[in-house]
Design a protein around this motif. Structure first.
Motif, PDB file in Angstrom:
ATOM      1  N   LYS A  24      30.505  19.712  52.945  1.00 38.02           N
ATOM      2  CA  LYS A  24      31.600  19.718  51.978  1.00 38.02           C
ATOM      3  C   LYS A  24      31.411  20.852  50.961  1.00 38.02           C
ATOM      4  O   LYS A  24      32.373  21.527  50.569  1.00 38.02           O
ATOM      5  N   LYS A  25      30.183  21.074  50.565  1.00 35.26           N
ATOM      6  CA  LYS A  25      29.894  22.157  49.625  1.00 35.26           C
ATOM      7  C   LYS A  25      30.299  23.505  50.221  1.00 35.26           C
ATOM      8  O   LYS A  25      30.838  24.381  49.539  1.00 35.26           O
ATOM      9  N   GLY A  26      30.070  23.666  51.539  1.00 34.06           N
ATOM     10  CA  GLY A  26      30.474  24.900  52.208  1.00 34.06           C
ATOM     11  C   GLY A  26      31.978  25.093  52.185  1.00 34.06           C
ATOM     12  O   GLY A  26      32.466  26.215  52.023  1.00 34.06           O
ATOM     13  N   TYR A  27      32.710  23.980  52.327  1.00 33.68           N
ATOM     14  CA  TYR A  27      34.166  24.076  52.246  1.00 33.68           C
ATOM     15  C   TYR A  27      34.595  24.625  50.883  1.00 33.68           C
ATOM     16  O   TYR A  27      35.465  25.504  50.782  1.00 33.68           O
ATOM     17  N   PHE A  28      33.994  24.079  49.833  1.00 33.71           N
ATOM     18  CA  PHE A  28      34.346  24.523  48.473  1.00 33.71           C
ATOM     19  C   PHE A  28      33.959  25.987  48.245  1.00 33.71           C
ATOM     20  O   PHE A  28      34.677  26.726  47.576  1.00 33.71           O
ATOM     21  N   GLN A  29      32.835  26.400  48.819  1.00 32.98           N
ATOM     22  CA  GLN A  29      32.398  27.791  48.650  1.00 32.98           C
ATOM     23  C   GLN A  29      33.368  28.767  49.319  1.00 32.98           C
ATOM     24  O   GLN A  29      33.490  29.913  48.905  1.00 32.98           O
ATOM     25  N   HIS A  30      34.049  28.299  50.357  1.00 31.19           N
ATOM     26  CA  HIS A  30      35.024  29.149  51.026  1.00 31.19           C
ATOM     27  C   HIS A  30      36.353  29.203  50.276  1.00 31.19           C
ATOM     28  O   HIS A  30      37.206  30.035  50.600  1.00 31.19           O
ATOM     29  N   GLY A  31      36.561  28.299  49.310  1.00 27.59           N
ATOM     30  CA  GLY A  31      37.735  28.449  48.458  1.00 27.59           C
ATOM     31  C   GLY A  31      38.664  27.269  48.345  1.00 27.59           C
ATOM     32  O   GLY A  31      39.701  27.387  47.690  1.00 27.59           O
ATOM     33  N   ILE A  32      38.352  26.096  48.961  1.00 21.77           N
ATOM     34  CA  ILE A  32      39.262  24.975  48.766  1.00 21.77           C
ATOM     35  C   ILE A  32      39.044  24.375  47.377  1.00 21.77           C
ATOM     36  O   ILE A  32      37.960  24.496  46.789  1.00 21.77           O
ATOM     37  N   ASN A  33      40.080  23.728  46.856  1.00 27.72           N
ATOM     38  CA  ASN A  33      39.988  23.135  45.515  1.00 27.72           C
ATOM     39  C   ASN A  33      39.613  21.664  45.547  1.00 27.72           C
ATOM     40  O   ASN A  33      38.940  21.164  44.634  1.00 27.72           O
ATOM     41  N   GLU A  34      40.082  20.944  46.581  1.00 26.48           N
ATOM     42  CA  GLU A  34      39.795  19.515  46.711  1.00 26.48           C
ATOM     43  C   GLU A  34      39.578  19.182  48.183  1.00 26.48           C
ATOM     44  O   GLU A  34      40.094  19.882  49.069  1.00 26.48           O
ATOM     45  N   VAL A  59      32.225  13.928  55.833  1.00 25.07           N
ATOM     46  CA  VAL A  59      31.228  14.940  56.203  1.00 25.07           C
ATOM     47  C   VAL A  59      30.056  14.872  55.239  1.00 25.07           C
ATOM     48  O   VAL A  59      30.159  14.312  54.131  1.00 25.07           O
ATOM     49  N   ALA A  60      28.945  15.451  55.641  1.00 25.67           N
ATOM     50  CA  ALA A  60      27.744  15.480  54.802  1.00 25.67           C
ATOM     51  C   ALA A  60      27.987  16.356  53.574  1.00 25.67           C
ATOM     52  O   ALA A  60      28.761  17.328  53.649  1.00 25.67           O
ATOM     53  N   PRO A  61      27.336  16.037  52.454  1.00 27.07           N
ATOM     54  CA  PRO A  61      27.537  16.832  51.231  1.00 27.07           C
ATOM     55  C   PRO A  61      27.337  18.334  51.410  1.00 27.07           C
ATOM     56  O   PRO A  61      28.126  19.112  50.862  1.00 27.07           O
ATOM     57  N   PRO A  62      26.325  18.802  52.161  1.00 31.72           N
ATOM     58  CA  PRO A  62      26.188  20.269  52.336  1.00 31.72           C
ATOM     59  C   PRO A  62      27.385  20.896  53.037  1.00 31.72           C
ATOM     60  O   PRO A  62      27.783  22.018  52.727  1.00 31.72           O
TER      61      PRO A  62
END
Length: 536
Positions: free
Chosen positions: A90-100, A85-88
């Motif tokens: 992936k960044k959204g995934y991390f903002q929602h709380g995933i660790n990796e 996926v595009a970096p933005p």
């Protein structure tokens, strides 16, 4: 043991990952990212969550947000994976709380490495992986037990015989029960029984000399003196509890079931049952305590000896909601209480205890019938189980309860229901006994791992049924939430701006119009100024 919950829409991928993780010794539970499985996750409390993120992943993101919003799971490692996926994004995934986030194609060695790193951050390790254990001597027995063509009596016989091969009823408990029947028995007689078990003797002496009991003047060196210091009644119950708990290891065998929680729940049920028996008057308090302690003996028996069956029943219970014993009956055609009844008969446990354990789920049908010891015992154990679940002392395999009718409180001579003084006595005794039983120290009067920020919430409840015991209200009070009792004749608008939730307890004969009055309560949000529906 390391437990892992995995969700993916790709069935083939789920099968491959499930097999790979189980071969490494993980406990694996498959799930779908919805609210029902969020509740299931709170039952299992996995060490790791692995979530596939498809192209449209709103459900997955919402699920992760729920995980991060609960006290008990907010630190659980969440590993996401999917296509590049595009970096933005992936960044959204991390903002929602995933660790990796891992991109396909997955390399299993990389997945294991990330899991190991994530576990170490929460003070766990892959070194804790459990080795698969043999559950039945013969595969044919398991197949027969699970087969719908096998007679119920045959299933009970197979399960009873297998359990009896590895377990014997504790000699110490049998001796104490016999001692209880002798009105002339005292501390010296009890000391003789305890001294036959070196482990229990050592533990009784050790705890009797702790700060909780110790005297500044004298150190206890004999069992008889320890009994005098602790108390005759308390010592008997403590020794009975030790003997029963020592039948099983305390370590967790299957994800979704904590033996520590189980014994806390069983201990609370025993203490409550003993107190109810004292009020009822026609059943032995000693036997009521043991019946309460053993009321779910069949569950830990399944966990210990019939792991494949236990896992299947527990997962379906969490998936569908409902009573564990009802799910078990649906799968097997018999349940653990059927097996326990036969096992207790072989062990020559008093019939009153056996019938009380077997009949506990029918306590609400016993109006006018509690004049026999067996029926009275079933009432005490059933009501004790409901209360122990409601006030969340420990946990078993489900948290479902049924109401306690007002006639029961009349029978128990408790016109005000369960008072705070009654509950305080239960908390005190649980804390006393757990010191001897090696259970971890817990805050009993508040469920500190439950609802987030309970002190900021207010809940109103309308008791149209006029029940003496309102389980939802008792449960929320245990969480530390402020409760507001609302009279059925009271206009609710005065509370609209202050209540986060309204609970309406209706009786079968309640007026529908009266109930409907509380189903559309509107409250104005203090910050937003928007109208919101208060949940019921």
């Amino acid at each position: 043991m390391i437990s892992l919950m995995l969700t993916t829409a790709n069935q083939r991928e789920a099968q491959v990952l499930d097999m790979a993780f189980k071969q490494r010794g993980f406990e694996v539970v498959l799930f779908m990212p919805n609210y029902q499985n969020y509740v299931k996750m709170l039952q299992y409390l996995p060490d790791i969550l692995i979530v596939e993120f498809p192209k449209i992943c709103g459900e997955q993101l919402h699920f992760v947000k729920l995980v991060r919003g609960h006290k008990q799971t907010k630190n659980t490692p969440v590993i996401g994976y999917g296509d590049r996926v595009a970096p933005p994004v992936k960044k959204g995934y991390f903002q929602h709380g995933i660790n990796e986030y891992l991109e396909r194609p997955l390399r299993f060695a990389d997945v294991i490495g990330i899991i190991d790193t994530s576990l170490k951050k929460i003070s766990k390790s892959l070194d804790n992986l459990a080795k698969p254990a043999a559950v039945l001597d013969r595969e044919a027995d398991l197949a027969s037990i699970l087969s719908p063509d096998t007679l119920a009596t045959k299933k009970i016989e197979l399960m009873t015989s297998h359990t009896a091969k590895f377990l014997a009823f504790p000699f110490t408990v049998a001796k104490i029960l016999k001692l209880t029947q002798d009105e002339k028995s005292g501390a010296a007689d009890l000391a003789k029984v305890i001294q036959t078990d070196p482990v229990i003797s050592a533990n009784v002496l050790k705890v009797s000399n702790t700060v909780f009991f110790a005297s500044l003047n004298r150190r206890i060196a004999s069992i008889k003196d320890a009994i005098v210091r602790i108390g005759f009644r308390e010592t008997k119950r403590i020794v009975v509890s030790m003997s029963v708990m020592d039948l099983f290891d305390k370590g967790q065998k299957h994800s979704g079931f904590s033996r520590e929680d189980f014994w806390y729940h069983s201990l609370a049920t025993a203490i409550i049952a003993e107190r109810l028996a004292k009020r009822l008057g026609n059943v032995s308090t000693e036997e009521a305590f043991l019946a309460g302690l053993l009321h779910d003996f069949g569950i830990i028996m399944l966990d210990e000896f019939f792991g494949e069956i236990f896992e299947q029943v527990l997962e379906k219970t969490a998936d569908r909601g409902g009573l564990f014993i009802a799910t078990e009956t649906g799968i097997l055609g018999v349940n653990h209480n059927d097996v326990v009844k036969e096992l207790f008969s072989r062990w020559k446990i008093p019939e009153t205890i056996t019938e009380g354990v077997a009949g506990q789920y029918d306590f609400h049908t016993l109006e006018g019938q509690v004049d026999t010891p067996a029926k009275a015992m079933a009432l005490c154990v059933g009501v004790a189980n409901v209360l122990a679940k409601t006030i969340c002392i420990g946990r078993e395999c489900d948290q479902f309860i049924r109401p306690i009718d007002n006639w029961i409180f009349k029978q128990l001579k408790m016109p005000a229901g369960f008072t705070q003084a009654f509950l305080d006595d239960v908390y005190r005794d649980v804390d006393l006994y757990r010191r001897f039983l090696g259970l971890e120290e817990r805050e009993l009067q508040r469920n500190v791992d439950g609802i987030d920020k309970p002190e900021e919430k207010r809940v109103g409840y309308v008791n149209l049924a006029r029940d003496l015991f309102v389980p939802p209200a008792a449960f929320l009070a245990k969480q530390g939430i402020e409760l507001v009792s609302i009279s059925p004749t009271e206009k609710l608008s005065a509370h609209d701006a202050q209540l986060d939730l309204v609970i309406t307890m209706a009786a079968p004969d309640s007026d529908p119009d009266t109930v409907d009055r509380y189903c559309g309560v509107v409250r104005r949000g203090a910050e937003t100024g928007r109208d919101n529906q208060s949940p019921q």
